[in-house]
Design a protein around this motif. Structure first.
Motif, PDB file in Angstrom:
ATOM      1  N   LYS A 146      -4.942  10.424   1.614  1.00  0.00           N
ATOM      2  CA  LYS A 146      -4.308   9.131   1.881  1.00  0.00           C
ATOM      3  C   LYS A 146      -3.162   9.284   2.871  1.00  0.00           C
ATOM      4  O   LYS A 146      -2.997   8.476   3.795  1.00  0.00           O
ATOM      5  CB  LYS A 146      -3.809   8.532   0.568  1.00  0.00           C
ATOM      6  CG  LYS A 146      -3.195   7.153   0.698  1.00  0.00           C
ATOM      7  CD  LYS A 146      -4.220   6.115   1.110  1.00  0.00           C
ATOM      8  CE  LYS A 146      -3.605   4.735   1.180  1.00  0.00           C
ATOM      9  NZ  LYS A 146      -4.557   3.750   1.720  1.00  0.00           N
ATOM     10  N   ASP A 171      -9.437   4.719   2.031  1.00  0.00           N
ATOM     11  CA  ASP A 171      -9.062   4.303   0.681  1.00  0.00           C
ATOM     12  C   ASP A 171     -10.142   4.685  -0.321  1.00  0.00           C
ATOM     13  O   ASP A 171      -9.850   5.129  -1.439  1.00  0.00           O
ATOM     14  CB  ASP A 171      -8.830   2.791   0.632  1.00  0.00           C
ATOM     15  CG  ASP A 171      -7.643   2.360   1.471  1.00  0.00           C
ATOM     16  OD1 ASP A 171      -6.609   3.052   1.415  1.00  0.00           O
ATOM     17  OD2 ASP A 171      -7.763   1.359   2.193  1.00  0.00           O
ATOM     18  N   ALA A 172     -11.414   4.519   0.069  1.00  0.00           N
ATOM     19  CA  ALA A 172     -12.526   4.863  -0.829  1.00  0.00           C
ATOM     20  C   ALA A 172     -12.514   6.358  -1.145  1.00  0.00           C
ATOM     21  O   ALA A 172     -12.724   6.765  -2.298  1.00  0.00           O
ATOM     22  CB  ALA A 172     -13.849   4.457  -0.195  1.00  0.00           C
ATOM     23  N   THR A 225      -3.314   1.978  -8.914  1.00  0.00           N
ATOM     24  CA  THR A 225      -4.659   1.442  -8.715  1.00  0.00           C
ATOM     25  C   THR A 225      -4.651  -0.076  -8.816  1.00  0.00           C
ATOM     26  O   THR A 225      -5.254  -0.781  -7.989  1.00  0.00           O
ATOM     27  CB  THR A 225      -5.636   2.031  -9.750  1.00  0.00           C
ATOM     28  OG1 THR A 225      -5.664   3.454  -9.602  1.00  0.00           O
ATOM     29  CG2 THR A 225      -7.042   1.488  -9.552  1.00  0.00           C
ATOM     30  N   LEU A 254      -2.958  -1.566  -5.760  1.00  0.00           N
ATOM     31  CA  LEU A 254      -3.821  -1.592  -4.583  1.00  0.00           C
ATOM     32  C   LEU A 254      -4.871  -2.688  -4.701  1.00  0.00           C
ATOM     33  O   LEU A 254      -5.196  -3.368  -3.720  1.00  0.00           O
ATOM     34  CB  LEU A 254      -4.481  -0.223  -4.391  1.00  0.00           C
ATOM     35  CG  LEU A 254      -5.039   0.038  -2.997  1.00  0.00           C
ATOM     36  CD1 LEU A 254      -3.978  -0.182  -1.915  1.00  0.00           C
ATOM     37  CD2 LEU A 254      -5.584   1.456  -2.900  1.00  0.00           C
ATOM     38  N   MET A 255      -5.387  -2.897  -5.912  1.00  0.00           N
ATOM     39  CA  MET A 255      -6.343  -3.983  -6.125  1.00  0.00           C
ATOM     40  C   MET A 255      -5.694  -5.348  -5.881  1.00  0.00           C
ATOM     41  O   MET A 255      -6.312  -6.251  -5.309  1.00  0.00           O
ATOM     42  CB  MET A 255      -6.904  -3.917  -7.545  1.00  0.00           C
ATOM     43  CG  MET A 255      -7.782  -2.711  -7.847  1.00  0.00           C
ATOM     44  SD  MET A 255      -9.250  -2.584  -6.776  1.00  0.00           S
ATOM     45  CE  MET A 255      -8.701  -1.347  -5.590  1.00  0.00           C
ATOM     46  N   PHE A 288      -9.452  -2.590   2.693  1.00  0.00           N
ATOM     47  CA  PHE A 288      -9.861  -1.419   1.915  1.00  0.00           C
ATOM     48  C   PHE A 288     -10.820  -0.614   2.799  1.00  0.00           C
ATOM     49  O   PHE A 288     -11.964  -0.983   3.012  1.00  0.00           O
ATOM     50  CB  PHE A 288     -10.561  -1.836   0.623  1.00  0.00           C
ATOM     51  CG  PHE A 288     -10.852  -0.673  -0.290  1.00  0.00           C
ATOM     52  CD1 PHE A 288      -9.850  -0.120  -1.058  1.00  0.00           C
ATOM     53  CD2 PHE A 288     -12.130  -0.140  -0.369  1.00  0.00           C
ATOM     54  CE1 PHE A 288     -10.108   0.951  -1.897  1.00  0.00           C
ATOM     55  CE2 PHE A 288     -12.401   0.935  -1.206  1.00  0.00           C
ATOM     56  CZ  PHE A 288     -11.385   1.480  -1.978  1.00  0.00           C
ATOM     57  N   THR A 289     -10.318   0.500   3.324  1.00  0.00           N
ATOM     58  CA  THR A 289     -11.046   1.278   4.324  1.00  0.00           C
ATOM     59  C   THR A 289     -11.813   2.425   3.679  1.00  0.00           C
ATOM     60  O   THR A 289     -11.712   2.677   2.469  1.00  0.00           O
ATOM     61  CB  THR A 289     -10.061   1.847   5.351  1.00  0.00           C
ATOM     62  OG1 THR A 289      -9.187   2.766   4.674  1.00  0.00           O
ATOM     63  CG2 THR A 289      -9.230   0.732   5.983  1.00  0.00           C
ATOM     64  N   VAL A 304       0.837  -1.203   0.000  1.00  0.00           N
ATOM     65  CA  VAL A 304       0.000   0.000   0.000  1.00  0.00           C
ATOM     66  C   VAL A 304       0.874   1.256   0.000  1.00  0.00           C
ATOM     67  O   VAL A 304       0.578   2.237  -0.687  1.00  0.00           O
ATOM     68  CB  VAL A 304      -0.963  -0.008   1.201  1.00  0.00           C
ATOM     69  CG1 VAL A 304      -1.718   1.308   1.298  1.00  0.00           C
ATOM     70  CG2 VAL A 304      -1.947  -1.167   1.080  1.00  0.00           C
ATOM     71  N   ILE A 364      -5.471  -5.833  -2.198  1.00  0.00           N
ATOM     72  CA  ILE A 364      -6.764  -6.130  -1.569  1.00  0.00           C
ATOM     73  C   ILE A 364      -7.231  -7.542  -1.898  1.00  0.00           C
ATOM     74  O   ILE A 364      -7.587  -8.322  -1.007  1.00  0.00           O
ATOM     75  CB  ILE A 364      -7.815  -5.097  -2.025  1.00  0.00           C
ATOM     76  CG1 ILE A 364      -7.485  -3.707  -1.468  1.00  0.00           C
ATOM     77  CG2 ILE A 364      -9.216  -5.529  -1.576  1.00  0.00           C
ATOM     78  CD1 ILE A 364      -8.292  -2.592  -2.091  1.00  0.00           C
TER      79      ILE A 364
END
Length: 297
Positions: free
Chosen positions: A145, A271-272, A253, A256-257, A267-268, A102, A260
């Motif tokens: 972030k 993060d959203a 992106t 990060l995917m 994914f908090t 992350v 996760i």
């Protein structure tokens, strides 16, 4: 009959391909059995040089490389990019191996902002109002972030800074991406060979412990280094640094995917919020671009 793609369209495709390939790279790094990031960096340098050497006869031969390196400006510039890409590789691999995917992704979220700033300051690129709005939204996402992380993102800033300088110097030099990458690999190759020799001297098995699978993974390090960098440089040359930098967000992106869905990273809400701001910024930028763009020469 379909119309041939213009340089900008090809540049967009190259930039997206580079981002996606870099985004899945943590899967490769976590699949090799290496105690330190340096052996992976060594194999990346060695096998990149080998594969790129095979391409040189089709790109004008080694004579053009020698002629290119007779220019003092390119000697200094490619020496700088070699140093920057080498330390960037090492820190990125360390971050993945130490479970900080992350943080690595955040670094590459910050990178385009660094590249855009350097592009305006060094390359004289300009942004319109909607461009600045897009960058502002992305900056808000990156700032959010960082705040939610609760500490200065030193590792992230280091990754962003080294790769930002690498991209801007490469663009200013204007060298052929394959030839430039070949020179960088050749300059790193002696260091990689010396490190592997040192491992053998210490009694440590090289090629990630040996065996057909690990040897294959070591050789793949070269391929997984060459392809995204070639795509990145091709996109970087065809597009403004602004557009190529925003397209680069496919990289973090995807990282990060991967974190996760492959490595169960949480994914908090933070993060959203971060992703929402960044992708709204990217959407604003591309939606407000002129529909007709002159070909880049």
């Amino acid at each position: 009959v379909s119309q041939p793609q213009n340089p900008q369209t090809r540049g967009i495709m190259f930039s997206i391909a580079a981002g996606l390939l870099w985004g899945v790279l943590p899967i490769y790094i976590n699949s090799v059995d290496s105690a330190t990031p340096y052996e992976i960096v060594a194999h990346r340098a060695i096998w990149s040089g080998v594969f790129l050497a095979m391409l040189m006869p089709f790109l004008g031969g080694f004579g053009q490389i020698i002629s290119m390196l007779r220019q003092r400006r390119l000697q200094i510039g490619l020496g700088a990019t070699t140093f920057l890409v080498g330390i960037n590789w090492s820190v990125f691999i360390y971050s993945v191996q130490s479970g900080q995917i992350v943080q690595a992704a955040l670094g590459y979220f910050i990178y385009p902002l660094v590249a855009l700033l350097l592009g305006v300051l060094i390359l004289g690129e300009r942004l319109d109002r909607m461009g600045w709005l897009a960058i502002g939204l992305v900056a808000c996402g990156v700032t959010a972030k960082s705040i939610f992380a609760g500490e200065p993102p030193i590792l992230s800033l280091f990754l962003a800074g080294t790769f930002g300088l690498y991209a801007v110097i490469h663009k200013k030099l204007g060298v052929n991406p394959v030839k430039g990458l070949f020179v960088e690999s050749v300059l790193l190759l002696p260091i990689g060979v010396a490190y592997l020799w040192w491992l053998v001297y210490q009694g440590v098995p090289i090629f990630f412990g040996g065996g057909a699978v690990n040897i294959t993974l070591a050789v793949m390090a070269g391929i997984l280094t060459i392809l995204p960098l070639l795509f990145f440089h091709a996109g970087n040359r065809a597009l403004t640094l602004t557009m190529s930098s925003l397209l680069f967000y496919f990289n973090p992106t995807t990282q990060l995917m991967v974190g996760i869905f492959v490595y169960d990273a949480p994914f908090t809400l933070a993060d959203a919020i971060t992703f929402g701001l960044i992708w709204v910024g990217i959407a604003v930028y591309f939606y407000t671009r002129p529909r007709t763009v002159r070909p880049v020469t």
